[in-house]
Design a protein around this motif. Structure first.
Motif, PDB file in Angstrom:
ATOM      1  N   ASN A 101      76.520  13.945 -20.750  1.00  0.00           N
ATOM      2  CA  ASN A 101      75.092  13.038 -19.936  1.00  0.00           C
ATOM      3  C   ASN A 101      75.893  11.330 -20.916  1.00  0.00           C
ATOM      4  O   ASN A 101      75.292  10.883 -22.373  1.00  0.00           O
ATOM      5  CB  ASN A 101      74.339  13.091 -20.203  1.00  0.00           C
ATOM      6  CG  ASN A 101      73.956  14.320 -19.308  1.00  0.00           C
ATOM      7  OD1 ASN A 101      73.625  13.608 -18.342  1.00  0.00           O
ATOM      8  ND2 ASN A 101      73.691  15.433 -19.520  1.00  0.00           N
ATOM      9  N   ASN A 146      73.938  13.813 -13.223  1.00  0.00           N
ATOM     10  CA  ASN A 146      74.740  14.602 -14.449  1.00  0.00           C
ATOM     11  C   ASN A 146      73.928  15.967 -13.801  1.00  0.00           C
ATOM     12  O   ASN A 146      74.592  16.718 -14.862  1.00  0.00           O
ATOM     13  CB  ASN A 146      75.712  14.323 -15.423  1.00  0.00           C
ATOM     14  CG  ASN A 146      76.353  13.686 -15.428  1.00  0.00           C
ATOM     15  OD1 ASN A 146      77.093  13.149 -14.489  1.00  0.00           O
ATOM     16  ND2 ASN A 146      76.895  12.574 -16.350  1.00  0.00           N
ATOM     17  N   ASN A 147      72.705  15.789 -14.237  1.00  0.00           N
ATOM     18  CA  ASN A 147      72.203  17.439 -13.987  1.00  0.00           C
ATOM     19  C   ASN A 147      70.544  16.573 -12.864  1.00  0.00           C
ATOM     20  O   ASN A 147      69.942  16.203 -13.117  1.00  0.00           O
ATOM     21  CB  ASN A 147      70.747  17.519 -15.700  1.00  0.00           C
ATOM     22  CG  ASN A 147      70.619  18.429 -16.083  1.00  0.00           C
ATOM     23  OD1 ASN A 147      69.583  18.826 -15.663  1.00  0.00           O
ATOM     24  ND2 ASN A 147      70.175  18.314 -17.126  1.00  0.00           N
ATOM     25  N   ASN A 151      68.903  11.435 -13.350  1.00  0.00           N
ATOM     26  CA  ASN A 151      69.951  11.744 -13.553  1.00  0.00           C
ATOM     27  C   ASN A 151      70.825  12.434 -13.582  1.00  0.00           C
ATOM     28  O   ASN A 151      70.442  12.843 -12.696  1.00  0.00           O
ATOM     29  CB  ASN A 151      70.120  13.212 -15.518  1.00  0.00           C
ATOM     30  CG  ASN A 151      70.894  13.229 -16.379  1.00  0.00           C
ATOM     31  OD1 ASN A 151      72.316  13.170 -15.655  1.00  0.00           O
ATOM     32  ND2 ASN A 151      70.884  12.868 -17.826  1.00  0.00           N
ATOM     33  N   GLN A 183      68.466  18.803 -12.912  1.00  0.00           N
ATOM     34  CA  GLN A 183      67.183  19.537 -13.381  1.00  0.00           C
ATOM     35  C   GLN A 183      66.354  18.021 -14.059  1.00  0.00           C
ATOM     36  O   GLN A 183      65.125  18.392 -15.077  1.00  0.00           O
ATOM     37  CB  GLN A 183      66.865  20.229 -14.729  1.00  0.00           C
ATOM     38  CG  GLN A 183      67.639  21.868 -13.993  1.00  0.00           C
ATOM     39  CD  GLN A 183      66.663  22.056 -12.396  1.00  0.00           C
ATOM     40  OE1 GLN A 183      64.988  21.925 -11.813  1.00  0.00           O
ATOM     41  NE2 GLN A 183      67.581  22.355 -10.880  1.00  0.00           N
TER      42      GLN A 183
END
Length: 238
Positions: free
Chosen positions: A140, A180-181, A178, A183
């Protein structure tokens, strides 16, 4: 029998069925039994300067595997006898899966403010702690920003001055999305509720042990996470 109202009723039925289905899309939370063993060292360096170091292993996967190891140093500045400002750093090695021997490293910077006070002739101790964290996660480029706030109370047991009952409540909020995530999106991220007992066997040393219920909110299709944690702290104050 008139069929005039049937299409409307069918539409209402479909809407209700869709609403009920959407509430059941999320599976029951995953559950794990863990042990956390923090060692907290607080040092009064000067009249206003404070030092702090935390070492915390966490054993998860139903108490079978070291899932995390944290090192958290910080420097504090006491504004007065109650309030302290903090800046610190955390390095955390976290297993890729609960039973994996592969660990990913998270680096984290944080800033904090704590207020600690007493009541009832110093038999009741309470503390509010706030932290703003910048989490630099593997794969990230941008940090995940998180706010956390904790209320901790401790009541000394009358006639048993070395013993106390301790409770705390802490909630975490992600402040940014975020890319790239999935969660790590903005919103409530987790909650921790703690109840335990403490024993002070010297003015500088206290052991406390108790139960933590940790709930971590996840985004679909991943189910939430419920962790039942037995936590034992060693608190050292110089």
């Amino acid at each position: 029998m008139s069929l005039t109202g049937q299409p409307k009723r069918i539409k209402i039925f479909i809407m209700i069925a869709a609403l009920l289905a959407s509430t059941n899309l999320k599976a029951a939370p995953h559950s794990d039994f863990q042990a956390w063993i923090p060692v907290n060292i607080n040092v009064k360096l000067t009249e206003q300067l404070r030092g702090f170091l935390e070492l915390q292993p966490r054993v998860g996967n139903d108490m079978s595997h070291l899932t995390s190891m944290m090192i958290r140093p910080a420097i504090g500045w006491a504004i007065n006898k109650n309030a302290t400002l903090w800046v610190g750093y955390l390095m955390s090695a976290d297993s890729v899966t609960p039973d994996s021997d592969t660990y990913r490293i998270e680096n984290r910077a944080y800033q904090g403010f704590s207020w600690r006070d007493t009541a009832n002739d110093k038999q009741f101790i309470w503390e509010v702690r706030n932290r703003l964290e910048e989490r630099f996660l593997p794969r990230n480029a941008d940090p995940s920003i998180r706010w956390r706030t904790r209320l901790r109370v401790e009541q000394l047991i009358p006639g048993w001055s070395s013993w106390s009952v301790i409770a705390s409540e802490e909630i975490f909020f992600n402040l940014n999305d975020n890319a790239n995530n999935a969660q790590l999106q903005a919103g409530a991220q987790q909650n921790r509720l703690y109840l335990g007992v403490g024993y002070r066997f010297a003015p500088e040393f206290q052991v406390e042990s108790g139960y933590v219920y940790q709930h971590i909110w996840k985004n679909l299709p991943v189910p939430d996470q419920d962790n039942n944690v037995w936590m034992t702290n060693l608190n050292v104050n110089f």
